[in-house]
Write an enzyme that holds these catalytic residues in place. Structure first.
Site, PDB file in Angstrom:
ATOM      1  N   LYS A  21      -4.506 -84.423  12.376  1.00 37.39           N
ATOM      2  CA  LYS A  21      -4.373 -84.942  11.176  1.00 37.39           C
ATOM      3  C   LYS A  21      -2.988 -83.937  10.372  1.00 37.39           C
ATOM      4  O   LYS A  21      -1.927 -84.319   9.843  1.00 37.39           O
ATOM      5  CB  LYS A  21      -4.824 -83.518  10.272  1.00 37.39           C
ATOM      6  CG  LYS A  21      -5.406 -83.174   8.256  1.00 37.39           C
ATOM      7  CD  LYS A  21      -5.756 -82.561   8.624  1.00 37.39           C
ATOM      8  CE  LYS A  21      -6.585 -81.290   8.341  1.00 37.39           C
ATOM      9  NZ  LYS A  21      -5.158 -80.749   7.714  1.00 37.39           N
ATOM     10  N   ASP A  78      -6.266 -76.038   1.017  1.00 36.36           N
ATOM     11  CA  ASP A  78      -7.643 -75.246   1.158  1.00 36.36           C
ATOM     12  C   ASP A  78      -7.417 -74.081   0.495  1.00 36.36           C
ATOM     13  O   ASP A  78      -6.105 -73.172   0.689  1.00 36.36           O
ATOM     14  CB  ASP A  78      -8.242 -74.715   3.099  1.00 36.36           C
ATOM     15  CG  ASP A  78      -9.173 -75.779   3.077  1.00 36.36           C
ATOM     16  OD1 ASP A  78      -9.656 -76.919   2.712  1.00 36.36           O
ATOM     17  OD2 ASP A  78      -9.163 -76.378   4.582  1.00 36.36           O
ATOM     18  N   ASP A  93      -8.028 -72.152  12.076  1.00 32.09           N
ATOM     19  CA  ASP A  93      -8.803 -72.973  11.661  1.00 32.09           C
ATOM     20  C   ASP A  93      -9.720 -72.578  12.907  1.00 32.09           C
ATOM     21  O   ASP A  93     -10.847 -74.052  12.499  1.00 32.09           O
ATOM     22  CB  ASP A  93      -8.417 -74.211  11.329  1.00 32.09           C
ATOM     23  CG  ASP A  93      -6.988 -74.674  10.337  1.00 32.09           C
ATOM     24  OD1 ASP A  93      -6.561 -73.151  10.249  1.00 32.09           O
ATOM     25  OD2 ASP A  93      -6.562 -75.275  10.263  1.00 32.09           O
TER      26      ASP A  93
HETATM   27  C1  UD1 Z   1      -0.376 -75.283   8.635  1.00 35.29           C
HETATM   28  C2  UD1 Z   1      -2.229 -75.907   8.393  1.00 35.29           C
HETATM   29  C3  UD1 Z   1      -3.410 -75.228   8.468  1.00 35.29           C
HETATM   30  C4  UD1 Z   1      -2.949 -74.241   9.004  1.00 35.29           C
HETATM   31  C5  UD1 Z   1      -1.477 -73.388   9.244  1.00 35.29           C
HETATM   32  C6  UD1 Z   1      -1.259 -71.785  10.680  1.00 35.29           C
HETATM   33  C7  UD1 Z   1      -1.003 -78.511   7.679  1.00 35.29           C
HETATM   34  C8  UD1 Z   1      -1.582 -79.024   7.066  1.00 35.29           C
HETATM   35  N1  UD1 Z   1      -1.498 -77.109   7.797  1.00 35.29           N
HETATM   36  O1  UD1 Z   1      -0.256 -75.051   6.856  1.00 35.29           O
HETATM   37  O2  UD1 Z   1      -4.311 -75.845   8.846  1.00 35.29           O
HETATM   38  O3  UD1 Z   1      -4.640 -72.766   9.406  1.00 35.29           O
HETATM   39  O4  UD1 Z   1      -0.280 -73.902   8.729  1.00 35.29           O
HETATM   40  O5  UD1 Z   1      -1.615 -71.672  11.363  1.00 35.29           O
HETATM   41  O6  UD1 Z   1      -1.052 -78.325   9.244  1.00 35.29           O
HETATM   42  N2  UD1 Z   1       3.180 -67.883   4.284  1.00 35.29           N
HETATM   43  C9  UD1 Z   1       4.430 -67.370   3.114  1.00 35.29           C
HETATM   44  N3  UD1 Z   1       5.047 -68.129   2.162  1.00 35.29           N
HETATM   45  C10 UD1 Z   1       5.093 -69.730   2.564  1.00 35.29           C
HETATM   46  C11 UD1 Z   1       3.908 -69.823   3.511  1.00 35.29           C
HETATM   47  C12 UD1 Z   1       3.928 -69.221   4.639  1.00 35.29           C
HETATM   48  O7  UD1 Z   1       4.570 -66.514   2.500  1.00 35.29           O
HETATM   49  O8  UD1 Z   1       5.944 -70.148   2.339  1.00 35.29           O
HETATM   50  C13 UD1 Z   1       2.275 -67.711   4.597  1.00 35.29           C
HETATM   51  C14 UD1 Z   1       0.860 -68.586   3.847  1.00 35.29           C
HETATM   52  O9  UD1 Z   1      -0.237 -68.444   3.635  1.00 35.29           O
HETATM   53  C15 UD1 Z   1      -0.449 -67.770   5.180  1.00 35.29           C
HETATM   54  C16 UD1 Z   1       1.070 -67.596   6.383  1.00 35.29           C
HETATM   55  O10 UD1 Z   1       2.442 -67.941   5.480  1.00 35.29           O
HETATM   56  O11 UD1 Z   1      -0.387 -66.453   4.791  1.00 35.29           O
HETATM   57  C17 UD1 Z   1       0.547 -69.148   7.332  1.00 35.29           C
HETATM   58  O12 UD1 Z   1       0.855 -70.335   6.443  1.00 35.29           O
HETATM   59  P1  UD1 Z   1       1.758 -71.673   7.062  1.00 35.29           P
HETATM   60  O13 UD1 Z   1       2.074 -71.646   8.647  1.00 35.29           O
HETATM   61  O14 UD1 Z   1       2.907 -72.156   6.456  1.00 35.29           O
HETATM   62  O15 UD1 Z   1       0.561 -72.125   6.437  1.00 35.29           O
HETATM   63  P2  UD1 Z   1       0.862 -73.955   6.386  1.00 35.29           P
HETATM   64  O16 UD1 Z   1       1.916 -74.861   6.913  1.00 35.29           O
HETATM   65  O17 UD1 Z   1       0.420 -74.236   4.583  1.00 35.29           O
END
Ligand code: UD1
Length: 452
Positions: A22, A119, A313
């Site tokens: 996914k 989520d 995850d």
């Molecule tokens: C992706 C995955 C998700 C997984 C996560 C971490 C997808 C669709 N989802 O989510 O399944 O759990 O990676 O492996 O690929 N953060 C910030 N600012 C930002 C972006 C992120 O503070 O601009 C923080 C988030 O709040 C979180 C952490 O960084 O605490 C990780 O987020 P991120 O790695 O960006 O996860 P996703 O890409 O949303």
């Protein structure tokens, strides 16, 4: 309103095939928008998040032909019909924000995308995405539109490559920056980038597309401006989250499951923890077999982390697994500040779990000074009893499926749309493995009584 009825107490046994990932497939579709040429994908999972992304791409002009039986999808976006992603996609998943990175270099019109969803496991801000895109020269504003929020982005004078250091190796921010950098003038260096297997899959696709892109050993990704694009054929990697989910369900139920297509390389941290608690696995040529071999041992310390660490995850189903392991184990969630909400239901089913706001057992993490419950202690073994369960998010959903598979009576699980977003053919795969599971459709608002 669909519900799942699960009567547990039986070991999972048999053979299933891992679906395409996914978290890779959705991004690959968005990446294909960089080029006017066609891309063909194989091993495409038929899941809700891919369906949403396909619809998003169609909105802006992609021609898509998806053969769900053969898991092959053709996409071509010779021209953009619009760069406005309608508000009805607001909160749908994490994908709309990535459209900004992919479209910035393709249009001089404003790109408008609604706020994103996914989520509810923490605040999930997008500040790192925005800062990186701005550093490349994009103008991005958040505005209220029709009483809802939307991002307005544009790069009317083009993007220019630069050095971007991410404060945290965010998966989404890394992907968005890579996508924008492909059409930015000159070279872009992303420091402290995420290097998850799904990002490497994206990079492989982009290299086939024509990009000049390098990953260094120190989390630095270097991207050169790309002007010529090629047609691409790409097979999506196996979903390591799905593999880990069935692996944990097999071991927790004292069963044995072979997962065809499971990739050893993507599962190293997971396999080490499985071995540490006494779970069995055997890596074969075409997949990995997971099995119960002796009573599971707790007394484990586990910290979730960015790749190559233990993926966040996997944490929720792993806690269910630890309810079946002897002794006290400590989990420290360092990626999301609010990913333990699901434990209340497990406690009501009989699990012995206590939550803490401090960083237990390891170095202080980003959430050390906050009041968030992001460490827990789980004490096993505890039998779990059946319950009516409402799913709050995707991975918690699978954790509850596992808990229901362990409980000897029938659990009724609602809000199963979350599972459809990320698990292909969940009911038929579990049925193949011998689980007693039924999907029951009831008219909206009506509950149905559990199967006897
Ligand atoms: C992706 C995955 C998700 C997984 C996560 C971490 C997808 C669709 N989802 O989510 O399944 O759990 O990676 O492996 O690929 N953060 C910030 N600012 C930002 C972006 C992120 O503070 O601009 C923080 C988030 O709040 C979180 C952490 O960084 O605490 C990780 O987020 P991120 O790695 O960006 O996860 P996703 O890409 O949303």
């Amino acid at each position: 309103m669909d519900q799942l009825h699960i009567c547990g107490g039986k070991p999972l046994q048999g053979h299933i095939r891992a679906s395409g990932a996914k978290n890779a497939m959705t991004k690959l579709l968005v990446a294909s928008l960089l080029s006017e040429k066609a891309s063909t994908f194989h091993n495409v999972p038929n899941i809700g998040d891919v369906e949403i992304t396909v619809n998003l791409c169609r909105e802006i002009g992609s021609k898509i032909d998806w053969d769900k039986e053969r898991q092959i999808l053709h996409i071509a976006t010779p021209e953009l019909k619009t760069s406005y992603v309608p508000q009805r996609y607001s909160g749908s998943n994490r994908i709309p924000i990535l459209m900004i990175g992919a479209l910035l270099g393709r249009t001089d019109q404003d790109i408008i995308v609604p706020t994103i969803g996914g989520d509810l496991i923490g605040a999930r801000p997008v500040d790192l995405h925005i800062h990186a895109l701005q550093k490349l020269g994009a103008r991005i504003e958040y505005r209220e539109m029709k009483k809802e929020g939307a991002y307005f982005a544009g790069a009317h004078t083009g993007l220019k490559g630069t050095v971007i250091e991410l404060l945290y190796p965010s998966v989404g921010a890394t992907e968005n920056t890579i996508l924008a950098a492909i059409r930015a003038k000159g070279a872009t260096l992303i420091k402290n980038a995420a290097v998850e297997p799904e990002i490497i899959d994206l990079i492989l696709f982009l290299q086939k597309l024509g990009a000049h892109i390098m990953v260094d050993t120190d989390r630095t990704i270097c991207i050169q401006e790309t002007k010529v694009f090629q047609e691409v054929e790409h097979t999506v990697i196996a979903d390591r989250n799905e593999v880990a989910s069935y692996a944990m369900a097999a071991i927790a139920t004292q069963g044995r499951v072979f997962i065809e297509g499971a990739q050893h390389l993507h599962m190293i941290a997971f396999l080490n923890k499985i071995r540490e608690i006494g779970g069995g696995f055997s890596v074969k040529n075409h997949g990995i077999e997971f099995f119960y071999q002796s009573p599971l041992r707790g007394a484990l310390h586990l910290e979730t982390d960015v790749h190559p660490g233990f993926m966040t995850d996997w944490q929720q189903p792993f806690v269910v697994l630890l309810t079946q392991a002897h002794g006290c184990s400590v989990i420290h969630e360092t990626v999301y500040e609010n990913r333990f909400g699901y434990t209340q239901t497990l406690k009501e089913m009989g699990a012995d779990i206590e939550l803490f706001t401090s960083c237990l057992g390891g170095k202080p993490c980003r959430f050390a000074a906050s009041n968030h419950f992001h460490s827990l202690v789980v004490k096993g073994c505890t039998p779990l009893s059946a319950k009516e369960i409402h799913i709050p998010d995707l991975r918690a959903g699978f954790a509850y499926i596992m808990a229901a598979l362990l409980a000897k009576e029938t659990s009724v699980i609602s809000n199963i749309g979350f599972l459809d977003r990320g698990y292909e053919d969940l009911v038929s795969k579990l049925t193949t493995l011998g689980a007693e599971i039924q999907k029951i459709s009831t008219p909206s608002g009506l509950e149905c009584s559990p199967i006897p």
